[in-house]
Design a protein around this motif. Structure first.
Motif, PDB file in Angstrom:
ATOM      1  N   ASN A   1      -6.435   3.263 -52.069  1.00  0.00           N
ATOM      2  CA  ASN A   1      -6.550   2.845 -53.462  1.00  0.00           C
ATOM      3  C   ASN A   1      -6.011   1.436 -53.623  1.00  0.00           C
ATOM      4  O   ASN A   1      -5.015   1.069 -53.011  1.00  0.00           O
ATOM      5  CB  ASN A   1      -5.758   3.784 -54.375  1.00  0.00           C
ATOM      6  N   SER A   2      -6.654   0.648 -54.494  1.00  0.00           N
ATOM      7  CA  SER A   2      -6.180  -0.718 -54.737  1.00  0.00           C
ATOM      8  C   SER A   2      -4.904  -0.677 -55.566  1.00  0.00           C
ATOM      9  O   SER A   2      -4.739   0.171 -56.451  1.00  0.00           O
ATOM     10  CB  SER A   2      -7.244  -1.551 -55.444  1.00  0.00           C
ATOM     11  N   LYS A   3      -4.011  -1.608 -55.276  1.00  0.00           N
ATOM     12  CA  LYS A   3      -2.744  -1.686 -56.030  1.00  0.00           C
ATOM     13  C   LYS A   3      -3.013  -1.967 -57.496  1.00  0.00           C
ATOM     14  O   LYS A   3      -2.315  -1.456 -58.371  1.00  0.00           O
ATOM     15  CB  LYS A   3      -1.842  -2.758 -55.424  1.00  0.00           C
TER      16      LYS A   3
ATOM     17  N   LYS B   1      -1.726   0.389 -60.639  1.00  0.00           N
ATOM     18  CA  LYS B   1      -0.937  -0.128 -61.764  1.00  0.00           C
ATOM     19  C   LYS B   1      -1.610   0.213 -63.092  1.00  0.00           C
ATOM     20  O   LYS B   1      -0.944   0.583 -64.054  1.00  0.00           O
ATOM     21  CB  LYS B   1      -0.766  -1.645 -61.647  1.00  0.00           C
ATOM     22  N   ASN B   2      -2.938   0.091 -63.148  1.00  0.00           N
ATOM     23  CA  ASN B   2      -3.680   0.398 -64.360  1.00  0.00           C
ATOM     24  C   ASN B   2      -3.539   1.864 -64.737  1.00  0.00           C
ATOM     25  O   ASN B   2      -3.318   2.200 -65.904  1.00  0.00           O
ATOM     26  CB  ASN B   2      -5.154   0.025 -64.172  1.00  0.00           C
ATOM     27  N   VAL B   3      -3.665   2.749 -63.773  1.00  0.00           N
ATOM     28  CA  VAL B   3      -3.545   4.186 -64.036  1.00  0.00           C
ATOM     29  C   VAL B   3      -2.150   4.522 -64.534  1.00  0.00           C
ATOM     30  O   VAL B   3      -1.988   5.223 -65.536  1.00  0.00           O
ATOM     31  CB  VAL B   3      -3.899   5.016 -62.782  1.00  0.00           C
ATOM     32  N   VAL B   4      -1.140   4.018 -63.865  1.00  0.00           N
ATOM     33  CA  VAL B   4       0.237   4.307 -64.270  1.00  0.00           C
ATOM     34  C   VAL B   4       0.478   3.800 -65.685  1.00  0.00           C
ATOM     35  O   VAL B   4       1.033   4.513 -66.533  1.00  0.00           O
ATOM     36  CB  VAL B   4       1.245   3.697 -63.268  1.00  0.00           C
ATOM     37  N   LYS B   5       0.028   2.587 -65.984  1.00  0.00           N
ATOM     38  CA  LYS B   5       0.227   1.994 -67.313  1.00  0.00           C
ATOM     39  C   LYS B   5      -0.479   2.799 -68.405  1.00  0.00           C
ATOM     40  O   LYS B   5       0.082   3.044 -69.468  1.00  0.00           O
ATOM     41  CB  LYS B   5      -0.284   0.558 -67.308  1.00  0.00           C
ATOM     42  N   ASN B   6      -1.690   3.226 -68.148  1.00  0.00           N
ATOM     43  CA  ASN B   6      -2.489   3.887 -69.179  1.00  0.00           C
ATOM     44  C   ASN B   6      -2.236   5.375 -69.344  1.00  0.00           C
ATOM     45  O   ASN B   6      -2.528   5.927 -70.399  1.00  0.00           O
ATOM     46  CB  ASN B   6      -3.978   3.653 -68.925  1.00  0.00           C
TER      47      ASN B   6
ATOM     48  N   ILE C   1       2.777  11.269 -63.361  1.00  0.00           N
ATOM     49  CA  ILE C   1       2.108  10.558 -62.280  1.00  0.00           C
ATOM     50  C   ILE C   1       3.088  10.330 -61.144  1.00  0.00           C
ATOM     51  O   ILE C   1       4.180   9.811 -61.349  1.00  0.00           O
ATOM     52  CB  ILE C   1       1.543   9.217 -62.771  1.00  0.00           C
ATOM     53  N   ASN C   2       2.699  10.755 -59.959  1.00  0.00           N
ATOM     54  CA  ASN C   2       3.457  10.493 -58.741  1.00  0.00           C
ATOM     55  C   ASN C   2       2.590   9.630 -57.843  1.00  0.00           C
ATOM     56  O   ASN C   2       1.535  10.078 -57.416  1.00  0.00           O
ATOM     57  CB  ASN C   2       3.813  11.786 -58.000  1.00  0.00           C
ATOM     58  N   VAL C   3       3.033   8.417 -57.588  1.00  0.00           N
ATOM     59  CA  VAL C   3       2.286   7.537 -56.699  1.00  0.00           C
ATOM     60  C   VAL C   3       2.795   7.761 -55.286  1.00  0.00           C
ATOM     61  O   VAL C   3       3.983   7.633 -55.019  1.00  0.00           O
ATOM     62  CB  VAL C   3       2.453   6.058 -57.106  1.00  0.00           C
ATOM     63  N   ILE C   4       1.896   8.132 -54.404  1.00  0.00           N
ATOM     64  CA  ILE C   4       2.251   8.381 -53.003  1.00  0.00           C
ATOM     65  C   ILE C   4       2.015   7.088 -52.238  1.00  0.00           C
ATOM     66  O   ILE C   4       0.893   6.586 -52.199  1.00  0.00           O
ATOM     67  CB  ILE C   4       1.401   9.514 -52.411  1.00  0.00           C
ATOM     68  N   LYS C   5       3.070   6.542 -51.672  1.00  0.00           N
ATOM     69  CA  LYS C   5       2.958   5.287 -50.928  1.00  0.00           C
ATOM     70  C   LYS C   5       3.182   5.548 -49.454  1.00  0.00           C
ATOM     71  O   LYS C   5       4.160   6.179 -49.074  1.00  0.00           O
ATOM     72  CB  LYS C   5       3.985   4.272 -51.422  1.00  0.00           C
ATOM     73  N   ASN C   6       2.269   5.065 -48.652  1.00  0.00           N
ATOM     74  CA  ASN C   6       2.390   5.136 -47.198  1.00  0.00           C
ATOM     75  C   ASN C   6       2.659   6.541 -46.690  1.00  0.00           C
ATOM     76  O   ASN C   6       3.452   6.743 -45.791  1.00  0.00           O
ATOM     77  CB  ASN C   6       3.489   4.178 -46.704  1.00  0.00           C
TER      78      ASN C   6
ATOM     79  N   GLY D   1     -12.762   2.029 -56.972  1.00  0.00           N
ATOM     80  CA  GLY D   1     -12.506   3.401 -57.399  1.00  0.00           C
ATOM     81  C   GLY D   1     -11.098   3.811 -57.033  1.00  0.00           C
ATOM     82  O   GLY D   1     -10.459   3.192 -56.191  1.00  0.00           O
ATOM     83  N   ILE D   2     -10.617   4.837 -57.677  1.00  0.00           N
ATOM     84  CA  ILE D   2      -9.275   5.345 -57.363  1.00  0.00           C
ATOM     85  C   ILE D   2      -9.368   6.850 -57.115  1.00  0.00           C
ATOM     86  O   ILE D   2     -10.056   7.575 -57.837  1.00  0.00           O
ATOM     87  CB  ILE D   2      -8.262   5.006 -58.473  1.00  0.00           C
ATOM     88  N   TYR D   3      -8.730   7.273 -56.063  1.00  0.00           N
ATOM     89  CA  TYR D   3      -8.725   8.679 -55.666  1.00  0.00           C
ATOM     90  C   TYR D   3      -7.389   9.260 -56.091  1.00  0.00           C
ATOM     91  O   TYR D   3      -6.330   8.705 -55.796  1.00  0.00           O
ATOM     92  CB  TYR D   3      -8.871   8.756 -54.146  1.00  0.00           C
ATOM     93  N   PHE D   4      -7.448  10.345 -56.825  1.00  0.00           N
ATOM     94  CA  PHE D   4      -6.195  10.999 -57.201  1.00  0.00           C
ATOM     95  C   PHE D   4      -6.356  12.496 -57.107  1.00  0.00           C
ATOM     96  O   PHE D   4      -7.467  13.018 -57.065  1.00  0.00           O
ATOM     97  CB  PHE D   4      -5.725  10.568 -58.592  1.00  0.00           C
ATOM     98  N   ILE D   5      -5.236  13.161 -57.047  1.00  0.00           N
ATOM     99  CA  ILE D   5      -5.220  14.613 -56.926  1.00  0.00           C
ATOM    100  C   ILE D   5      -4.666  15.179 -58.225  1.00  0.00           C
ATOM    101  O   ILE D   5      -3.623  14.745 -58.702  1.00  0.00           O
ATOM    102  CB  ILE D   5      -4.346  15.052 -55.732  1.00  0.00           C
ATOM    103  N   LEU D   6      -5.380  16.119 -58.790  1.00  0.00           N
ATOM    104  CA  LEU D   6      -4.928  16.789 -60.002  1.00  0.00           C
ATOM    105  C   LEU D   6      -4.109  18.002 -59.567  1.00  0.00           C
ATOM    106  O   LEU D   6      -4.659  18.979 -59.067  1.00  0.00           O
ATOM    107  CB  LEU D   6      -6.138  17.217 -60.836  1.00  0.00           C
TER     108      LEU D   6
END
Length: 95
Positions: free
Chosen positions: A9-11, A15-20, A29-34, A53-58
């Protein structure tokens, strides 16, 4: 069969998803890094090569998926619908 690349996913989109979405009641929201993401090599990565696009898990609870014991948390489904509706409204307002 060709190798399917990992999803990245692009940084900017993260950032947009977390902000909105942080302001929507009931959504965490839990951002999984590395870290390893389950199914991180599905064919969505091929889509991401052509389109942003952004891939996320519900998350839907702690039940075992794909078993007869699975009991979905219906609040989770409602939260997912609200998040995707907000995403669509934000997207449509930009075009």
């Amino acid at each position: 069969m060709k190798d399917i690349p990992s999803i990245c996913n692009s940084k900017e989109l993260i950032k947009n998803v977390v902000k909105n979405y942080m302001g929507i009641d009931g959504i965490k929201i839990n951002v999984i890094k590395n870290q390893f993401i389950p199914l991180a090599a599905d064919d969505f990565s091929i889509f991401q090569k052509a389109y942003s696009g952004i891939y996320f898990i519900l998350g839907c609870g702690y039940s075992q998926l794909h078993t007869s014991e699975f009991n979905v948390n219906e609040v989770c489904i409602s939260n997912g619908i609200r998040a995707m509706a907000k995403f669509l409204i934000n997207f449509l307002n930009k075009i």
